[in-house]
Design an enzyme around this catalytic site. Structure first.
Site, short mmCIF file in Angstrom:
data_model
loop_
_atom_site.label_atom_id
_atom_site.label_comp_id
_atom_site.label_asym_id
_atom_site.label_seq_id
_atom_site.Cartn_x
_atom_site.Cartn_y
_atom_site.Cartn_z
N ASP A 14 0.85 -1.18 0.00
CA ASP A 14 0.00 0.00 0.00
C ASP A 14 0.89 1.24 0.00
O ASP A 14 2.10 1.15 0.17
CB ASP A 14 -0.97 -0.01 1.18
CG ASP A 14 -0.27 -0.03 2.52
OD1 ASP A 14 0.95 0.21 2.56
OD2 ASP A 14 -0.94 -0.30 3.53
N ASP A 70 -8.42 -7.22 0.57
CA ASP A 70 -7.48 -7.42 1.67
C ASP A 70 -8.17 -6.98 2.94
O ASP A 70 -9.05 -6.11 2.91
CB ASP A 70 -6.19 -6.62 1.47
CG ASP A 70 -6.35 -5.16 1.92
OD1 ASP A 70 -5.92 -4.84 3.03
OD2 ASP A 70 -6.94 -4.36 1.16
N CYS A 76 -13.95 -28.25 7.05
CA CYS A 76 -12.67 -27.65 6.66
C CYS A 76 -11.57 -28.71 6.61
O CYS A 76 -11.50 -29.59 7.46
CB CYS A 76 -12.30 -26.56 7.65
SG CYS A 76 -10.73 -25.73 7.29
N CYS A 128 -8.23 -27.74 6.39
CA CYS A 128 -6.95 -27.05 6.61
C CYS A 128 -6.06 -27.88 7.52
O CYS A 128 -6.53 -28.81 8.19
CB CYS A 128 -7.20 -25.66 7.21
SG CYS A 128 -7.59 -25.65 8.98
N CYS A 163 -7.51 -28.11 11.14
CA CYS A 163 -8.70 -28.96 11.32
C CYS A 163 -8.39 -30.43 11.08
O CYS A 163 -9.10 -31.30 11.61
CB CYS A 163 -9.81 -28.48 10.39
SG CYS A 163 -10.54 -26.89 10.89
N HIS A 182 -5.92 -21.31 10.38
CA HIS A 182 -7.26 -21.73 9.96
C HIS A 182 -7.99 -20.61 9.23
O HIS A 182 -8.57 -20.83 8.15
CB HIS A 182 -8.09 -22.17 11.17
CG HIS A 182 -9.55 -22.33 10.85
ND1 HIS A 182 -10.05 -23.47 10.25
CD2 HIS A 182 -10.61 -21.46 10.98
CE1 HIS A 182 -11.36 -23.30 10.05
NE2 HIS A 182 -11.71 -22.10 10.48
#
Length: 376
Positions: free
Chosen positions: A89, A271, A309, A311, A314, A340
């Protein structure tokens, strides 16, 4: 270069080709403010978490360790070990949100560092020079981000100044990209649309900045005090005037439902610090809604954070264990929840892309906008 692959209504499925890889859009850009995701997650973790883009903060890196130091160390990619696209940015938002004392002039802004109070000057040329030193893939133009609600006449003057600053950013980037010692001589520039919640100012500003034929365009100055309905209305108003052949970025937004609503309105890039900030406070996102891992009901719960999930967290850890980590003050609790949530956001965008490809985005949008922000 942006390629529009498919559209469902206004929802767009595309590809943004950059010097550091191709971004599949819509995409979420994961916020690594000082060169790292807060919560002890490194660049080496991000690939496993389906991250496409790392977003770093010009203002913070300029203050510490210093953009000159990052340049000497080879730029952000070598410094952080992230090899994909990086967006920086402009520093404008932090100048206007963190600096208690600031003086805005045509040349730029003089402000006090939030770290030690020393006086700093930043204008369009300084912002682009810093971002060039950082060597990011995409640099954002220096703009003034004003609070909502804002007075009309001041907003109009601010938009005019932001346009003049954008022209100076473009000229400075062209100069720097032509130098032999530039870290990334193919650095891209995105312009930022401003205008508070005034439809006419938003449209006028968008019409002016699109004539500069930049690499992409962002909608800035939202999620800073206005209601969600006002934000969605502004997106609807501006989108009609944004170039079809360029990527559209909604800055600093937001919740999973905010993202669904914005994709529905034609936005490509997002974002927000929300997934990581919430995770560090034990709040996680699931396909059934939001969950607070400190809740006593998880004391003996051997289920994962989210049964839907896949991931790494998980697959391996239980709600009971994660609650125990938070209660014990263990840093691992934050790391696991951040991992996560980062996975969840990136997977949400992946599933959105798949839904658009299958002409099923409206079904996906209708189903999940009703549940993703619900508190479990």
């Amino acid at each position: 270069m942006y390629k529009l692959i498919k559209q469902n209504g206004k929802a767009r499925r595309g590809e943004l080709v950059t010097p550091h890889g191709t971004i599949q859009t819509p995409a979420f850009m994961n916020v690594a403010t000082c060169g790292a995701i807060k919560g002890a997650v490194s660049a080496l973790d991000l690939r496993e978490l389906r991250c496409q883009v790392q977003l770093c903060n010009t203002y913070h890196l300029h203050l510490r360790p210093g953009d000159g130091i990052v340049k000497k160390l080879g730029g952000l990619h070598r410094f952080t070990r992230w090899d994909g696209p990086v967006l920086t940015d402009s520093g404008g938002f932090q100048v206007f949100s963190l600096a208690k004392l600031r003086n805005i002039k045509e040349e730029g802004v003089t402000f006090a560092s939030h770290i030690d109070g020393h006086r700093i000057f930043m204008g369009p040329e300084e912002s682009i020079q810093i971002q060039s030193n950082l060597g990011s893939t995409i640099a954002m133009a220096f703009d003034e981000c004003i609070e909502n609600p804002a007075e009309y006449d001041y907003t109009k003057r601010s938009c005019d100044r932001t346009f003049r600053w954008l022209c100076r950013c473009r000229d400075k980037m062209q100069e720097l990209n032509g130098r032999e010692d530039t870290v990334n001589p193919r650095q891209m520039l995105f312009g930022i649309n401003q205008g508070s919640t005034y439809d006419d100012l938003r449209v006028e500003h968008m019409e002016r900045i699109r004539e500069l034929d930049l690499d992409g365009y962002a909608i800035g100055g939202l999620a800073v005090g206005e209601s969600a309905e006002e934000m969605y209305h502004t997106i609807d108003v501006v989108e009609e005037y944004m170039p079809q052949e360029k990527p559209r970025y909604l800055m600093g937004v937001g919740t999973p439902v905010n993202i669904l609503e914005a994709v529905h309105r034609g936005i490509d890039l997002f974002d927000c610090v929300m997934p990581t900030r919430n995770a560090r406070h034990a709040n996680v996102f699931t396909w059934s809604g939001r969950r607070n891992m400190m809740n006593e009901k998880y004391t003996l719960d051997e289920e994962p954070i989210d049964g839907e999930c896949d991931c790494p967290v998980c697959r391996n850890f239980t709600r009971a264990y994660i609650r125990h980590l938070f209660k014990s003050g263990e840093m691992l609790a934050m790391r696991l929840c951040v991992m996560h949530n980062v996975w969840f956001y990136n997977t949400l965008l992946m599933r959105i892309r798949e839904a658009i490809e299958r002409d099923e985005f409206d079904v996906f949008y209708t189903k999940y906008r009703a549940v993703l922000d619900k508190r479990i």
